[in-house]
Design a protein around this motif. Structure first.
Motif, PDB file in Angstrom:
ATOM      1  N   ILE A 167       0.879  -1.176   0.000  1.00 25.44           N
ATOM      2  CA  ILE A 167       0.000   0.000   0.000  1.00 25.44           C
ATOM      3  C   ILE A 167       0.913   1.222   0.000  1.00 25.44           C
ATOM      4  CG2 ILE A 167      -1.807   1.250   1.236  1.00 25.44           C
ATOM      5  CD1 ILE A 167      -2.758  -1.376   2.388  1.00 25.44           C
ATOM      6  N   ASN A 168       1.037   1.850  -1.156  1.00 31.30           N
ATOM      7  CA  ASN A 168       2.049   2.895  -1.358  1.00 31.30           C
ATOM      8  C   ASN A 168       1.856   4.125  -0.497  1.00 31.30           C
ATOM      9  OD1 ASN A 168       4.145   2.097  -3.146  1.00 31.30           O
ATOM     10  ND2 ASN A 168       2.625   2.003  -4.795  1.00 31.30           N
ATOM     11  N   VAL A 169       0.618   4.352  -0.041  1.00 31.60           N
ATOM     12  CA  VAL A 169       0.384   5.508   0.829  1.00 31.60           C
ATOM     13  C   VAL A 169       1.285   5.441   2.058  1.00 31.60           C
ATOM     14  CG1 VAL A 169      -1.326   6.651   2.307  1.00 31.60           C
ATOM     15  CG2 VAL A 169      -1.983   5.846   0.026  1.00 31.60           C
ATOM     16  N   PHE A 170       1.607   4.207   2.499  1.00 25.75           N
ATOM     17  CA  PHE A 170       2.426   4.029   3.703  1.00 25.75           C
ATOM     18  C   PHE A 170       3.770   3.384   3.357  1.00 25.75           C
ATOM     19  CE2 PHE A 170      -2.069   3.654   5.055  1.00 25.75           C
ATOM     20  CZ  PHE A 170      -2.142   4.817   5.797  1.00 25.75           C
ATOM     21  N   ASN A 171       4.381   3.837   2.258  1.00 29.58           N
ATOM     22  CA  ASN A 171       5.697   3.309   1.901  1.00 29.58           C
ATOM     23  C   ASN A 171       6.769   3.877   2.820  1.00 29.58           C
ATOM     24  OD1 ASN A 171       6.176   5.925   1.006  1.00 29.58           O
ATOM     25  ND2 ASN A 171       5.740   5.430  -1.147  1.00 29.58           N
ATOM     26  N   GLN A 172       8.027   3.561   2.562  1.00 31.44           N
ATOM     27  CA  GLN A 172       9.112   3.957   3.476  1.00 31.44           C
ATOM     28  C   GLN A 172       9.332   5.463   3.522  1.00 31.44           C
ATOM     29  OE1 GLN A 172      11.969   0.867   1.857  1.00 31.44           O
ATOM     30  NE2 GLN A 172      12.458   0.687   4.022  1.00 31.44           N
ATOM     31  N   GLU A 173       8.901   6.189   2.476  1.00 28.79           N
ATOM     32  CA  GLU A 173       9.062   7.639   2.465  1.00 28.79           C
ATOM     33  C   GLU A 173       7.936   8.351   3.208  1.00 28.79           C
ATOM     34  OE1 GLU A 173       9.443   5.790  -0.420  1.00 28.79           O
ATOM     35  OE2 GLU A 173      11.609   5.823  -0.019  1.00 28.79           O
ATOM     36  N   CYS A 174       6.862   7.627   3.499  1.00 27.95           N
ATOM     37  CA  CYS A 174       5.705   8.229   4.162  1.00 27.95           C
ATOM     38  C   CYS A 174       6.032   8.569   5.623  1.00 27.95           C
ATOM     39  CB  CYS A 174       4.517   7.263   4.099  1.00 27.95           C
ATOM     40  SG  CYS A 174       3.066   7.797   5.017  1.00 27.95           S
ATOM     41  N   PRO A 175       5.570   9.726   6.141  1.00 26.68           N
ATOM     42  CA  PRO A 175       5.840  10.077   7.544  1.00 26.68           C
ATOM     43  C   PRO A 175       5.043   9.247   8.539  1.00 26.68           C
ATOM     44  CG  PRO A 175       4.404  11.716   6.532  1.00 26.68           C
ATOM     45  CD  PRO A 175       4.838  10.798   5.435  1.00 26.68           C
ATOM     46  N   TRP A 176       4.051   8.488   8.046  1.00 27.43           N
ATOM     47  CA  TRP A 176       3.220   7.666   8.922  1.00 27.43           C
ATOM     48  C   TRP A 176       3.631   6.202   8.845  1.00 27.43           C
ATOM     49  CZ3 TRP A 176       0.069  10.133  12.197  1.00 27.43           C
ATOM     50  CH2 TRP A 176      -0.337  11.424  11.876  1.00 27.43           C
TER      51      TRP A 176
END
Length: 464
Positions: free
Chosen positions: A149-158
């Motif tokens: 789920i790309n919304v929560f990939n490694q770059e995501c702050p969450w």
């Protein structure tokens, strides 16, 4: 060692025979792995599939499993597997949590080989049926293999730390990676089917991408999450509970009118007024349970069919009620006494006196438990809040006499508009139930009187 029992029509039970079983049966596949040092750490059951996570972070699945279809137009199908098989897509990494709905799966998996324990190294994957967007991948295309789920990939702050699946929707809990603690700056995200308000966004629209639930307090530190078929519940570290989703039977919409086609769905989070100190929530198909007071108290609400609410009835509950836990009946009391007697068998006269005293204490304790539960139920029914030492009524503190009228007046003075509206609906429903009962009895009496009159008239009739 793991045993399962239930319906075997799609081979959910993990043994080779496709049969229903009413007693636990050993999942032999894991027995065979015992010599290798592999053991089950957690299990999860969906509508038509089962999952297990082992101590090495491996994920196993059986039952209805998503597979690529030979039909190019379909591209996706389910195959039934009679025994556990590994999910090879995560080899070299560790699966930490798994959740499953009717036909979709969500898993938290480490980005690297080892889980650091902080939560920032976890990635969220989903696969299975996606006809309502419940995979959170931005479309409604089903996946036979796990996809991040790309919304929560490694770059995501969450970073995602908890997951749960409803029938056709998904809910996640996240914290900021720079939040200074696992549960600091938490948010709840939902996606998938929304027609009953189970996404909590104030609408009945579906969502194909994770969307934050805005109706929760910004400062709430969320610690527990679960989904029913069509509703969602969360708990904060302060012990507050919020629920949203399907219909009045779940107790989610005390202000709803329930007229016409209105199902009373809660489209946004509603705070549930139950015991303080709630730490965990669990959702059934159409009811909810919470654990409070360090495990000493259970509260439940929702549909009461088959007695699932545990308050001694099979009626629906529109608000949380204490579960009768432990059971305050004679069998429970006798079992406790028998166990106590086994531990304190008298070896002399003093020991005998001690045993008798222990029995009396256990008896009085069971009576006290019953009275406390009765008082709590009565107090919740009248004032819609729990009776305990922390909110002991002022009238009891001063004179030792409980002045219900005075206490109700105090509560009304301090209640906000939402609480007053809920109390108004509660008492209105109660009054309506009483009126209905009186009307039914009056109708029954009128029918009886009419039958008597007809019977008397037939007896007095004489042939001309």
């Amino acid at each position: 060692m793991m045993g399962l029992f239930g319906h075997g029509a799609t081979i959910l039970l993990g043994h080779s025979e496709v049969e229903n079983v009413s007693l636990p049966c050993l999942v032999e596949h894991f027995q065979q792995l015992k010599s290798t040092g592999v053991k089950v750490c957690s299990v999860k059951a969906g509508a038509m599939s089962s999952f297990a996570i082992d101590n090495l972070g491996g994920l196993w699945t059986w039952g209805n499993c998503p597979q690529p279809s030979n039909d190019e137009d379909e591209g996706f199908c389910f195959l039934s597997y009679p025994s556990p098989m590994p999910v090879v897509d995560f080899y070299g990494r560790s699966v930490v949590k798994v959740a499953c709905g009717n036909e979709h799966v969500v898993a938290l998996v480490t980005a690297g080989e080892v889980h650091t324990g902080g939560g920032d190294d976890l990635l969220c994957y989903s696969w299975g049926n996606n006809n309502h967007g419940q995979l959170g991948l931005g479309d409604t295309i089903s996946r036979s293999k796990p996809e991040i789920i790309n919304v929560f990939n490694q770059e995501c702050p969450w970073s995602v730390f908890d997951i749960s699946c409803g029938a056709f929707h998904t809910a996640l809990l996240t914290h900021r990676k720079s939040g200074g603690g696992q549960h600091a700056h938490c948010m709840c995200w939902t996606f998938g089917l929304g027609e009953n308000g189970q996404l909590g966004h104030g609408t009945t629209a579906n969502e194909c991408l994770p969307r934050a639930v805005k109706g929760l307090p910004e400062d709430a530190v969320l610690v527990s999450l679960d989904c029913g078929l069509f509703h969602t519940s969360v708990v904060s570290s302060a012990g507050d509970v919020w629920s949203w989703g399907m219909e009045k039977g779940l107790g989610l919409c005390p202000d709803a009118s329930f007229t016409g086609d209105d199902a009373g769905d809660a489209l946004s989070p509603i705070r549930m007024h139950c015991a303080e100190g709630v730490k965990q929530v669990a959702c059934g198909a159409a009811h909810t349970l919470v654990v409070a007071d360090d495990g000493h108290k259970l509260w439940a609400w929702g549909r009461g069919r088959s007695g699932v609410l545990g308050h001694g009835k099979t009626t629906d509950s529109f608000m949380p009620f204490p579960v009768l836990w432990p059971r305050p009946d004679e069998d429970f009391k006798e079992n406790n006494m028998d166990a106590q007697n086994e531990k304190t068998k008298p070896s002399n006269q003093e020991a005998g006196k001690l045993a008798n005293t222990s029995e009396e204490i256990e008896f009085l304790r069971s009576k006290l438990t019953l009275m406390e539960r009765y008082a709590s139920l009565l107090h919740v029914s009248i004032f819609r809040k729990q009776l305990d030492d922390r909110n002991l009524p002022q009238s009891l503190r001063g004179s030792g006499v409980f002045d219900i009228g005075k206490e109700l007046e105090t509560i009304l003075e301090s209640a906000d508009d939402d609480e007053l509206a809920r109390m108004q609906m509660f008492y209105r429903n109660m009054l309506a139930s009483v009126k209905d009962k009186l009307l039914k009895r009056r109708v029954q009496e009128m029918v009886k009187e009419s039958l008597k009159s007809l019977s008397a008239g037939s007896h007095s009739y004489t042939r001309p």
